[in-house]
Structures are given as C-alpha cells and as structure tokens.
Design a protein around this motif. Structure first.
Motif, PDB file in Angstrom:
ATOM      1  N   MET A  27       7.985  -7.403   0.967  1.00 56.57           N
ATOM      2  CA  MET A  27       7.428  -6.054   1.039  1.00 56.57           C
ATOM      3  C   MET A  27       6.045  -5.998   0.380  1.00 56.57           C
ATOM      4  SD  MET A  27       7.889  -3.068   2.181  1.00 56.57           S
ATOM      5  CE  MET A  27       7.353  -1.380   1.956  1.00 56.57           C
ATOM      6  N   MET A  28       5.923  -6.668  -0.788  1.00 58.34           N
ATOM      7  CA  MET A  28       4.643  -6.675  -1.487  1.00 58.34           C
ATOM      8  C   MET A  28       3.562  -7.342  -0.655  1.00 58.34           C
ATOM      9  SD  MET A  28       2.972  -5.709  -4.087  1.00 58.34           S
ATOM     10  CE  MET A  28       4.329  -5.175  -5.152  1.00 58.34           C
ATOM     11  N   ASP A  29       3.926  -8.407   0.080  1.00 56.88           N
ATOM     12  CA  ASP A  29       2.954  -9.090   0.922  1.00 56.88           C
ATOM     13  C   ASP A  29       2.389  -8.146   1.980  1.00 56.88           C
ATOM     14  OD1 ASP A  29       3.795 -11.163  -0.603  1.00 56.88           O
ATOM     15  OD2 ASP A  29       4.665 -12.342   1.025  1.00 56.88           O
ATOM     16  N   ILE A  30       3.258  -7.345   2.564  1.00 53.10           N
ATOM     17  CA  ILE A  30       2.824  -6.398   3.595  1.00 53.10           C
ATOM     18  C   ILE A  30       1.899  -5.346   3.001  1.00 53.10           C
ATOM     19  CG2 ILE A  30       3.600  -4.643   5.230  1.00 53.10           C
ATOM     20  CD1 ILE A  30       6.151  -6.263   5.615  1.00 53.10           C
ATOM     21  N   LEU A  31       2.219  -4.893   1.797  1.00 53.94           N
ATOM     22  CA  LEU A  31       1.381  -3.890   1.145  1.00 53.94           C
ATOM     23  C   LEU A  31      -0.004  -4.449   0.836  1.00 53.94           C
ATOM     24  CD1 LEU A  31       3.910  -2.209  -1.325  1.00 53.94           C
ATOM     25  CD2 LEU A  31       2.981  -1.266   0.805  1.00 53.94           C
ATOM     26  N   ILE A  32      -0.054  -5.705   0.382  1.00 53.35           N
ATOM     27  CA  ILE A  32      -1.349  -6.343   0.103  1.00 53.35           C
ATOM     28  C   ILE A  32      -2.172  -6.454   1.381  1.00 53.35           C
ATOM     29  CG2 ILE A  32      -2.435  -8.532  -0.547  1.00 53.35           C
ATOM     30  CD1 ILE A  32      -0.223  -8.915  -2.602  1.00 53.35           C
ATOM     31  N   MET A  33      -1.523  -6.872   2.463  1.00 59.95           N
ATOM     32  CA  MET A  33      -2.228  -7.002   3.730  1.00 59.95           C
ATOM     33  C   MET A  33      -2.760  -5.650   4.207  1.00 59.95           C
ATOM     34  SD  MET A  33      -0.901  -8.645   7.322  1.00 59.95           S
ATOM     35  CE  MET A  33       0.389  -7.406   7.518  1.00 59.95           C
ATOM     36  N   LEU A  34      -1.941  -4.610   4.120  1.00 59.98           N
ATOM     37  CA  LEU A  34      -2.367  -3.270   4.543  1.00 59.98           C
ATOM     38  C   LEU A  34      -3.515  -2.769   3.674  1.00 59.98           C
ATOM     39  CD1 LEU A  34       1.086  -1.576   5.282  1.00 59.98           C
ATOM     40  CD2 LEU A  34      -0.617  -2.357   6.939  1.00 59.98           C
ATOM     41  N   MET A  35      -3.459  -3.065   2.375  1.00 62.33           N
ATOM     42  CA  MET A  35      -4.526  -2.633   1.485  1.00 62.33           C
ATOM     43  C   MET A  35      -5.846  -3.286   1.883  1.00 62.33           C
ATOM     44  SD  MET A  35      -4.809  -2.989  -2.665  1.00 62.33           S
ATOM     45  CE  MET A  35      -4.869  -4.787  -2.604  1.00 62.33           C
ATOM     46  N   HIS A  36      -5.807  -4.576   2.222  1.00 60.62           N
ATOM     47  CA  HIS A  36      -7.041  -5.261   2.612  1.00 60.62           C
ATOM     48  C   HIS A  36      -7.552  -4.763   3.960  1.00 60.62           C
ATOM     49  CE1 HIS A  36      -7.759  -8.284  -0.497  1.00 60.62           C
ATOM     50  NE2 HIS A  36      -6.446  -8.322  -0.665  1.00 60.62           N
ATOM     51  N   ILE A  37      -6.654  -4.466   4.870  1.00 65.25           N
ATOM     52  CA  ILE A  37      -7.082  -3.908   6.162  1.00 65.25           C
ATOM     53  C   ILE A  37      -7.775  -2.569   5.946  1.00 65.25           C
ATOM     54  CG2 ILE A  37      -6.268  -2.951   8.347  1.00 65.25           C
ATOM     55  CD1 ILE A  37      -4.079  -5.096   8.342  1.00 65.25           C
ATOM     56  N   CYS A  38      -7.200  -1.736   5.092  1.00 58.42           N
ATOM     57  CA  CYS A  38      -7.810  -0.431   4.788  1.00 58.42           C
ATOM     58  C   CYS A  38      -9.171  -0.611   4.119  1.00 58.42           C
ATOM     59  CB  CYS A  38      -6.889   0.388   3.883  1.00 58.42           C
ATOM     60  SG  CYS A  38      -5.381   0.970   4.681  1.00 58.42           S
ATOM     61  N   ALA A  39      -9.267  -1.598   3.219  1.00 59.18           N
ATOM     62  CA  ALA A  39     -10.541  -1.848   2.545  1.00 59.18           C
ATOM     63  C   ALA A  39     -11.600  -2.319   3.536  1.00 59.18           C
ATOM     64  CB  ALA A  39     -10.350  -2.879   1.437  1.00 59.18           C
ATOM     65  N   VAL A  40     -11.210  -3.160   4.476  1.00 62.65           N
ATOM     66  CA  VAL A  40     -12.146  -3.641   5.495  1.00 62.65           C
ATOM     67  C   VAL A  40     -12.647  -2.479   6.346  1.00 62.65           C
ATOM     68  CG1 VAL A  40     -12.384  -5.039   7.579  1.00 62.65           C
ATOM     69  CG2 VAL A  40     -11.197  -5.970   5.593  1.00 62.65           C
ATOM     70  N   LEU A  41     -11.717  -1.655   6.826  1.00 59.53           N
ATOM     71  CA  LEU A  41     -12.109  -0.506   7.653  1.00 59.53           C
ATOM     72  C   LEU A  41     -13.005   0.446   6.872  1.00 59.53           C
ATOM     73  CD1 LEU A  41      -8.750   0.252   9.523  1.00 59.53           C
ATOM     74  CD2 LEU A  41     -10.848  -0.707  10.494  1.00 59.53           C
ATOM     75  N   THR A  42     -12.677   0.648   5.607  1.00 58.72           N
ATOM     76  CA  THR A  42     -13.487   1.531   4.771  1.00 58.72           C
ATOM     77  C   THR A  42     -14.916   1.023   4.670  1.00 58.72           C
ATOM     78  OG1 THR A  42     -11.574   2.222   3.457  1.00 58.72           O
ATOM     79  CG2 THR A  42     -13.753   2.486   2.457  1.00 58.72           C
TER      80      THR A  42
END
Length: 671
Positions: A1-16
């Motif tokens: 679960m933590m791995d998925i959260l890290i990946m989503l956080m980086h995707i959001c940071a990239v889009l931002t």
C-alpha cells in the motif's frame, strides 16, 4: 500500500511541476516535460552525492504542499485563470500524444531484463548500486572499477523509476525509465499537432518511437547511453532554433528565460550522460553561437534603415544579446566539472580515460599496427553497410547516404522557404562540418584507444561502432530536421507558388506535415528492432535469464553466497582471488553484476608462484576492505597464512582486510 502511495505522490508532483511551468511560461506541456526531466536529474544528482536519493520523496511532498499553499492563498481570479489554463493544456493534442506515449512506453517496456554486455559491465550494475546504496558509492567502492568516471545522468532517472518499487529491485522499471527519458526529449515535436485525431496521434507517437531506429539499434535492447545523448543533443539543437526567433522585441522576459533556461538545462544534463558528452556539448555550443550570430545579423539589417545607434549603445545591445548565450554555454562546465571533481575525490576512473590520457601525455602507446585494416573496414562500412542491421522494405541508409541525405534535406528546406536562407546555410554548414569531424573522431579512436578491439577489423563490426558512437550526430540531426520541418511546413504552404496546396482537403492540410514525417520514418526505419524493443523482447526473456544464470559457475555462486554477510546497503569493495588457470573475464562481469552494490576487484593469480609480499601489494592496490579466495588445489596457506589473524587461511571464506600502511592482517568474517 505504501508503495502505491509513494508512486501516486510522485505522479502528482510531476503533474504539478509540469502544469505550473506550462502555465507560468505559457508553453505546452509537451515542451515542459524535457525541462522537468532535466531539473529532476540535477536534483537527484545533488541528493545522490550525499547518499540521500530517497529524500526525493520529501521533495515531492514539499512541491505538492507549496503548490496547495499557493493555490489557497491566491485570489479567486488567479485560481480560475490557472484552472482554465490547466484544462486547456491537458486537452491539447500534444499533451494527449505525450501522455499516451509515456503510458505506452512504461507499460510495454517494464518487463525487460538485462542482457546486453555493456549493461552487465556497467549501466545495469551501477544503477543497481544506486538503488541499494541510496546514492553514489563511497571512495574506491564503485561497482565497476574499470568504468568509474562514467557520468550518472541517465542512471538517476532509472533509479527514480526503480524507486517506485522500493522493496524489490525490478530491472524492467529501469528500462521503463530509460526509454521514457529518451522519448521525453522528442516530445517538443508534438507541439504542432492540431485536432484530436486518435489515429494520427497514434501514428505520430509510433513514428517518434521508431525514429532513432533509422540510424541506431542498441538503444532498443539495452541502456545505450549514446542514444540518450542523441535525444538530448537533438533536442538542444532544436531548442537553439527557437532562440533565433527570441529577442527583446518579439519575446517577453518569461519566454526568453524559458528558452535559454531550457538550453542550459539540456547542456547541463548532456555532459552527465556519458564522458564523451562534453564533445557534443561543445558542438552544440558552437551551433548556438553560429545560429544566434546569423539571427542577430538579420535583425540588425532589418533595423538598419529605421534608426542609427551610437557606438556605445550598440555595444550594450550586443552584450544584452550575447550574455544569455554565454551563461547557457557555462552551464555544462559547472555540472561536468562537479562530476569530474567528485570522481577525483572518490578515486573513480575508467580504463578508457586512463588510456586516452596516456596517449596524450606519454609515448607509451602508438598508432595501431592495423591502421590500414581499420581504414579499409571503416571505408567499407561507411559506404556499403546500412546503419540498422535489419533490411527494410524500402530504404536502408548507409552512413554516407545518410550524410548526403541530410545535406540534401537542409538545402530543400531553405530553397522552399521552410527555413530562412541564412539560417538554412548555417544548419547546412554546421551539419557537414560536425558530421565529418565526428566520423573522423570515431576513426581515430579505433586506431588509438580501441586499437586492440579486433572485432572492428571487419566491416560488419565497424558499422556497429559507427552506428552506436555516431548516434548523437545521426539521431540528433534527425530530431533537428524533423522539428524544422514541422515548424516550417506552414511557411512552405504559405509561400508556395501553386494553388493546389490551398485546395487540399482539411484533413491533409491540417496533418500534412506529420503525415510526411510518418511516411519518411516508415520508409527508412528498422521495423524489427523497434518492434522488439516494445513487444518482441518478451519471446526471449526467459532464454536471456537462463543464459545469465549459466554464466555463473559453482565458484561464482559460492562467492556470492559468502558476500551476503555484507548486506545490500554496504558501500564496500571485495578483492576476489581467482585461480590463474584460465581467463574468466566474462564470468567476472556477470558475478560483479549479481554482487552489486558490493564492488568486486578480480585478481587471477597462480598461488604456487605468488609470494606473500607480492599478494600484499596486489591486495593494497585493489583498495578493498575484504578478501575472498576461491577454492583451489594450489597452496593458498603458503601465501596467506603469514598475514591471517589467529588461524590458518581458508579458501571460500570472506576475510576482513586490516591495513595499517605497513602490514596487512586478514580476519575471518563470522558466518
């Protein structure tokens, strides 16, 4: 679960980051992606130097938090304006094409496994070390001692993708990062897309994936750094053509900052991809200065009749025009110089660099005795063999025909007003000279530094070298010409003397430039290698894994089992004493890859003829913290008992090396 959260956080940071850059500088998302990747490489570069690559999670979280704070504290008008701009940017055809390409490349290439020889030797083993050590290895602890000063630019993006699986090392994610990085620098070619025709978007994305296969094949199966250099170099050349249109009269301050900043970032990262990157950076800087000089002269002629400038004012104008270019040219000196300084401190050097230095500073080496044979092989390959190995249904370009073709294309471009005549001549002369110079460099390298590489004495081997090392010229020039065509096609139609162009149907007039690019790639690309790079590799994956396993014999497996006591977070080096009965350098490379992040120095020794003093010198020269000697019928005790602490020396056991500068003591590691 933590791995998925890290990946989503980086995707959001990239889009931002990407959306904010696009909004602030008023450019397309496709243009901001390579700028973001360059910025990410430099941030990771700094973190890796301090062994804190995982802190990129904190950076990503901080980016998102700062963005949310900025949004919450902004006015309603600013929020509405930003939201509208984001919606427009995300629905642009270029953005749709870029996102589609990224998703497709990541999905399709993430099942690859390491098999290419150069990857085993360095590119894969080094990124594996980055993954487990959370940064660069310590002094004398880089996993590939013979390739120590190879720059880490592309490695850091591979690490970032690997970081999405922080608990399991997945080789396929490194491939996904490698291919994504290469493709991102081609995304500015999407920016002239109009409409949302899915088949055209799909075919254009496919054409961009296949574009390098016209002249280079190694980048589709392994981590070929030359292809990454080619994509960045080509992107830089294309970005320079934008600078030619940018002045204080026609561009606002933000636009100038973005365009010059983009060029500076490209050059900064280019020299961090491979040691030879500084040569391509130099070529790029020369092109920038020549192109801007021509642009400035055109502007001066255009304004000469409007007003006369006093000499002093003219000098200030010249300074203002050239200062951004000078700052841009200085950027790679900073990043490239910092890496060389780091290598000096950490004692990282490559055998190729050492050999080149000896060639330039001593008379230890001379010109190869096979110079004539090398010249014949080079001539046959240059004139008669296709750049990609697989035959296509249409056109297989040799290095010579490619060289002549691009010259012809540039001439056509400025004859048909796709680009101004003066700028067209600059591109033509630069292409002719830079291509000739680098092909000359490749040949000289074969009769000096690569003089012992006898596989290049045949044309079939030489074409592989020309293809791979010449990729920045061939693929980079293709990217430049593709960008000029897509930017200037409308100008060609507008200046056409015939009226048929105006009568062509809406679909062709809207997508004509891209259809021509797609057709050109379809006629010249290496279909098989492009297909294998995305899909076909799956047929051989299991066979490649079995081949790798077969490269590890019982001796190597015992060694790998012994060093497990060091763990995977240890930045250290082991001196591995091998029997001197047979050369096993191939097995050594595969064992070193499996041992990463532990660095291994292999010493093939006949222990029956090796006095203790000699072995002490060899151990000390390896700069290793541990010693391992494989099982042998030779008398190891006679060599090592004198320097073994407390007990008789045992082969197949890991020992810690204690060196006070005078004596060496070996202490057995607890099992």
């Amino acid at each position: 679960m933590m791995d998925i959260l890290i990946m989503l956080m980086h995707i959001c940071a990239v889009l931002t980051c990407v959306l904010w850059i696009a909004y602030y500088y008023k450019v397309s998302v496709a243009e901001t992606m390579p700028v973001f990747v360059c910025g990410l490489v430099l941030v990771l570069y700094i973190l890796a130097a301090f062994r804190h690559l995982s802190w990129i999670d904190i950076v990503a979280a901080a980016v998102i938090a700062l963005f949310l704070l900025r949004i919450m504290t902004g006015t309603q008008q600013e929020k509405s304006k930003f939201a509208k701009a984001c919606l427009e940017n995300m629905t642009q055809p270029s953005t749709i094409a870029a996102i589609f390409t990224v998703v497709a490349v990541i999905t399709l290439t993430s099942g690859k496994v390491v098999s290419w020889w150069d990857d085993i030797n360095f590119w894969a083993s080094d990124v594996k070390s980055l993954y487990f050590l959370d940064g660069f290895a310590g002094r004398y602890a880089n996993v590939s001692p013979e390739f120590g000063d190879y720059p880490p630019g592309a490695q850091l993006i591979k690490w970032w993708f690997l970081h999405m699986s922080p608990h399991v090392f997945r080789e396929g994610l490194a491939f996904a990062g490698y291919h994504t990085m290469n493709m991102v620098f081609l995304f500015p070619l999407f920016r002239k897309l109009k409409g949302r025709n899915i088949p055209v978007i799909f075919l254009t994305a496919t054409a961009l994936w296949m574009l390098p296969s016209i002249a280079e094949v190694y980048g589709y199966g392994g981590f070929c750094a030359d292809l990454t250099m080619a994509c960045i170099y080509g992107g830089f050349l294309l970005a320079v053509t934008e600078l030619g249109e940018c002045s204080r009269e026609c561009c606002d301050r933000r636009t100038r900052i973005f365009r010059y900043g983009k060029c500076a970032l490209y050059l900064s990262v280019l020299v961090l991809i491979k040691s030879i990157g500084f040569v391509w950076a130099l070529f790029g800087i020369v092109f920038m200065m020549l192109y801007l000089r021509g642009s400035n002269e055109m502007k001066e002629r255009e304004t000469a009749g409007i007003h006369e400038e006093v000499s002093e004012n003219r000098r200030h104008v010249q300074i203002r025009r050239w200062l951004p270019a000078a700052v841009t040219a200085a950027a790679p000196v900073l990043t490239g110089g910092s890496w060389l300084l780091f290598c000096l401190i950490m004692r990282r050097v490559t055998k190729t660099t050492a050999t080149a230095v000896k060639y330039m500073t001593t008379d230890e080496y001379g010109i190869s005795g096979y110079t004539r044979e090398f010249a014949q092989a080079f001539a046959r390959a240059f004139v008669g063999l296709p750049l990609h190995k697989d035959k296509t249904a249409a056109i297989d370009m040799t290095p010579l025909s490619f060289y002549l073709c691009i010259c012809l294309i540039v001439i056509i471009f400025y004859k048909t007003r796709i680009m101004p005549r003066e700028k067209g001549k600059t591109v033509l002369y630069f292409t002719i000279v830079s291509g000739a110079l680098f092909y000359m460099v490749i040949f000289v390298a074969h009769i000096t530094i690569f003089a012992t590489e006898t596989q290049y004495l045949e044309a079939a081997g030489m074409i592989s070298s020309i293809e791979r090392y010449g990729a920045p010229f061939t693929v980079g020039t293709l990217i430049l010409l593709a960008g000029i065509w897509l930017e200037g096609a409308d100008r060609f139609v507008a200046h056409a003397d015939v009226q048929e162009w105006q009568r062509i149907g809406g679909f062709v007039s809207r997508y004509g430039a891209y259809l021509c690019l797609i057709l050109f790639v379809a006629l010249t690309a290496g279909y098989q290698v492009g297909y294998d790079g995305l899909v076909g590799y799956r047929d051989d994956t299991q066979a490649k894994l079995e081949e790798r396993a077969g490269m590890l014999g019982s001796d190597e497996r015992m060694f790998l089992e012994a060093i497990q006591a060091l763990g995977t977070d240890s930045s250290t080096r082991v001196c591995y004493i091998r029997r001197g009965d047979a050369p096993r350098w191939v097995n050594n490379s595969y064992a070193a890859y499996e041992a990463s992040p532990v660095s291994v120095v292999f010493k093939s020794v006949n222990l029956n003829d090796a006095p203790t003093d000699f072995m002490m010198q060899e151990i000390r020269a390896s700069h290793a913290a541990y010693l391992y000697a494989e099982e042998t019928d030779q008398d190891a005790g006679a060599v090592f008992d004198r320097i073994t602490d407390d007990d008789a020396f045992t082969c197949g056991v890991l020992y810690h090396i204690e060196d006070n500068g005078t004596d060496i003591k070996l202490t057995k590691m607890s099992q």
